[in-house]
Design a protein around this motif. Structure first.
Motif, PDB file in Angstrom:
ATOM      1  N   GLY A  76      -2.718   3.252 -10.189  1.00  0.00           N
ATOM      2  CA  GLY A  76      -2.578   3.830  -8.860  1.00  0.00           C
ATOM      3  C   GLY A  76      -1.304   3.386  -8.175  1.00  0.00           C
ATOM      4  O   GLY A  76      -0.534   2.580  -8.706  1.00  0.00           O
ATOM      5  N   PRO A  77      -1.081   3.894  -6.974  1.00  0.00           N
ATOM      6  CA  PRO A  77       0.124   3.530  -6.221  1.00  0.00           C
ATOM      7  C   PRO A  77      -0.016   2.162  -5.548  1.00  0.00           C
ATOM      8  O   PRO A  77      -1.120   1.711  -5.250  1.00  0.00           O
ATOM      9  CB  PRO A  77       0.221   4.638  -5.175  1.00  0.00           C
ATOM     10  CG  PRO A  77      -1.204   5.032  -4.937  1.00  0.00           C
ATOM     11  CD  PRO A  77      -1.891   4.899  -6.268  1.00  0.00           C
ATOM     12  N   VAL A  78       1.128   1.531  -5.334  1.00  0.00           N
ATOM     13  CA  VAL A  78       1.193   0.286  -4.565  1.00  0.00           C
ATOM     14  C   VAL A  78       2.265   0.469  -3.494  1.00  0.00           C
ATOM     15  O   VAL A  78       3.434   0.701  -3.805  1.00  0.00           O
ATOM     16  CB  VAL A  78       1.557  -0.930  -5.455  1.00  0.00           C
ATOM     17  CG1 VAL A  78       1.660  -2.194  -4.603  1.00  0.00           C
ATOM     18  CG2 VAL A  78       0.531  -1.118  -6.553  1.00  0.00           C
ATOM     19  N   PHE A  79       1.851   0.405  -2.234  1.00  0.00           N
ATOM     20  CA  PHE A  79       2.777   0.526  -1.119  1.00  0.00           C
ATOM     21  C   PHE A  79       3.268  -0.875  -0.752  1.00  0.00           C
ATOM     22  O   PHE A  79       2.472  -1.810  -0.657  1.00  0.00           O
ATOM     23  CB  PHE A  79       2.102   1.197   0.075  1.00  0.00           C
ATOM     24  CG  PHE A  79       1.539   2.546  -0.264  1.00  0.00           C
ATOM     25  CD1 PHE A  79       2.343   3.668  -0.250  1.00  0.00           C
ATOM     26  CD2 PHE A  79       0.201   2.690  -0.626  1.00  0.00           C
ATOM     27  CE1 PHE A  79       1.834   4.917  -0.584  1.00  0.00           C
ATOM     28  CE2 PHE A  79      -0.316   3.923  -0.964  1.00  0.00           C
ATOM     29  CZ  PHE A  79       0.497   5.043  -0.944  1.00  0.00           C
ATOM     30  N   SER A  80       4.573  -1.006  -0.569  1.00  0.00           N
ATOM     31  CA  SER A  80       5.170  -2.316  -0.341  1.00  0.00           C
ATOM     32  C   SER A  80       5.940  -2.325   0.979  1.00  0.00           C
ATOM     33  O   SER A  80       6.704  -1.402   1.265  1.00  0.00           O
ATOM     34  CB  SER A  80       6.116  -2.655  -1.506  1.00  0.00           C
ATOM     35  OG  SER A  80       6.757  -3.874  -1.289  1.00  0.00           O
ATOM     36  N   VAL A  81       5.717  -3.386   1.772  1.00  0.00           N
ATOM     37  CA  VAL A  81       6.413  -3.570   3.046  1.00  0.00           C
ATOM     38  C   VAL A  81       7.160  -4.900   2.984  1.00  0.00           C
ATOM     39  O   VAL A  81       6.552  -5.948   2.738  1.00  0.00           O
ATOM     40  CB  VAL A  81       5.424  -3.576   4.231  1.00  0.00           C
ATOM     41  CG1 VAL A  81       6.174  -3.759   5.546  1.00  0.00           C
ATOM     42  CG2 VAL A  81       4.599  -2.300   4.254  1.00  0.00           C
ATOM     43  N   GLY A  82       8.454  -4.861   3.202  1.00  0.00           N
ATOM     44  CA  GLY A  82       9.253  -6.070   3.141  1.00  0.00           C
ATOM     45  C   GLY A  82       9.118  -6.920   4.393  1.00  0.00           C
ATOM     46  O   GLY A  82       9.195  -6.415   5.507  1.00  0.00           O
ATOM     47  N   LEU A  83       8.903  -8.206   4.204  1.00  0.00           N
ATOM     48  CA  LEU A  83       8.871  -9.156   5.321  1.00  0.00           C
ATOM     49  C   LEU A  83      10.230  -9.824   5.482  1.00  0.00           C
ATOM     50  O   LEU A  83      10.738  -9.971   6.592  1.00  0.00           O
ATOM     51  CB  LEU A  83       7.802 -10.220   5.077  1.00  0.00           C
ATOM     52  CG  LEU A  83       6.361  -9.735   4.961  1.00  0.00           C
ATOM     53  CD1 LEU A  83       5.443 -10.905   4.638  1.00  0.00           C
ATOM     54  CD2 LEU A  83       5.922  -9.047   6.237  1.00  0.00           C
TER      55      LEU A  83
END
Length: 198
Positions: A76-83
């Motif tokens: 499945g998809p993995v959504f990534s948000v940079g910190l």
């Protein structure tokens, strides 16, 4: 090439027998580096990333021995948000016996966070301005948001303990603006996870 670590949690939502949807949230730390071992112009880049990842997996469970041992496949998809993301560079012209110049760059803003220069004396400020102008002109910045496609296999023991092996590859080029026209950067990872499912 690099390494990293992650920690977090996910939750199984049963759809029909054997099929589940598993959303989750994870903190991911990664470190990658590139080294050019040219004896006359040594260059070392390393990048450190702190990310929040949100996978949404479709999972199928094979209960080999119910309550004791199961195998599952997931994708499945993995959504990534940079910190936070920082690039550190070290250049050393050994032929001139010049001490290392270390530059720390914020990958999201493109701003120099810290710079350590040697043997430049009164030219220090001018050198810093020149380096920042070069970074700005090339547009070497990265996106906060990313998407990966993820998949793997997991093993469940005694209904609770889990061991998983996975692979994910980046869909989008993380570079912004002009630099992305000639260079690309996708986040690709192999990983191993161990956990306890309540």
């Amino acid at each position: 090439m690099g390494y990293g670590a992650y920690v977090g949690a996910d939750y199984d939502i049963h759809i029909i027998k054997g099929f589940l949807i598993t959303p989750g949230i994870y903190y991911n730390y990664t470190f990658s580096e590139y080294i050019n071992n040219d004896p006359y112009n040594f260059i070392h880049f390393d990048q450190i990333d702190h990310l929040i990842k949100i996978p949404v997996h479709l999972k199928y469970n094979f209960n080999i021995k119910p309550g004791k041992f199961a195998i599952y496949l997931y994708a499945g998809p993995v959504f990534s948000v940079g910190l936070a993301s920082q690039l550190n560079t070290l250049c050393k012209a050994i032929i001139d016996d010049v001490a290392g110049d270390i530059i720390h760059i914020d990958n999201y803003s493109g701003a120099i966070k810290k710079i350590q220069l040697a043997n430049y004396g009164d030219y220090r400020t001018m050198i810093i301005d020149m380096v920042q102008a070069s970074i700005d002109s090339k547009g070497i910045t990265q996106r906060y948001l990313d998407l990966q496609i993820d998949g793997g296999i997991g093993f469940r023991f005694k209904d609770h303990w889990e061991l998983r092996f996975g692979y994910s590859f980046g869909v989008f080029d993380r570079f912004n603006r002009a630099y992305g026209d000639t260079h690309d950067l996708q986040m690709t990872q192999y990983y191993v996870g161990f956990g306890y499912r309540f």
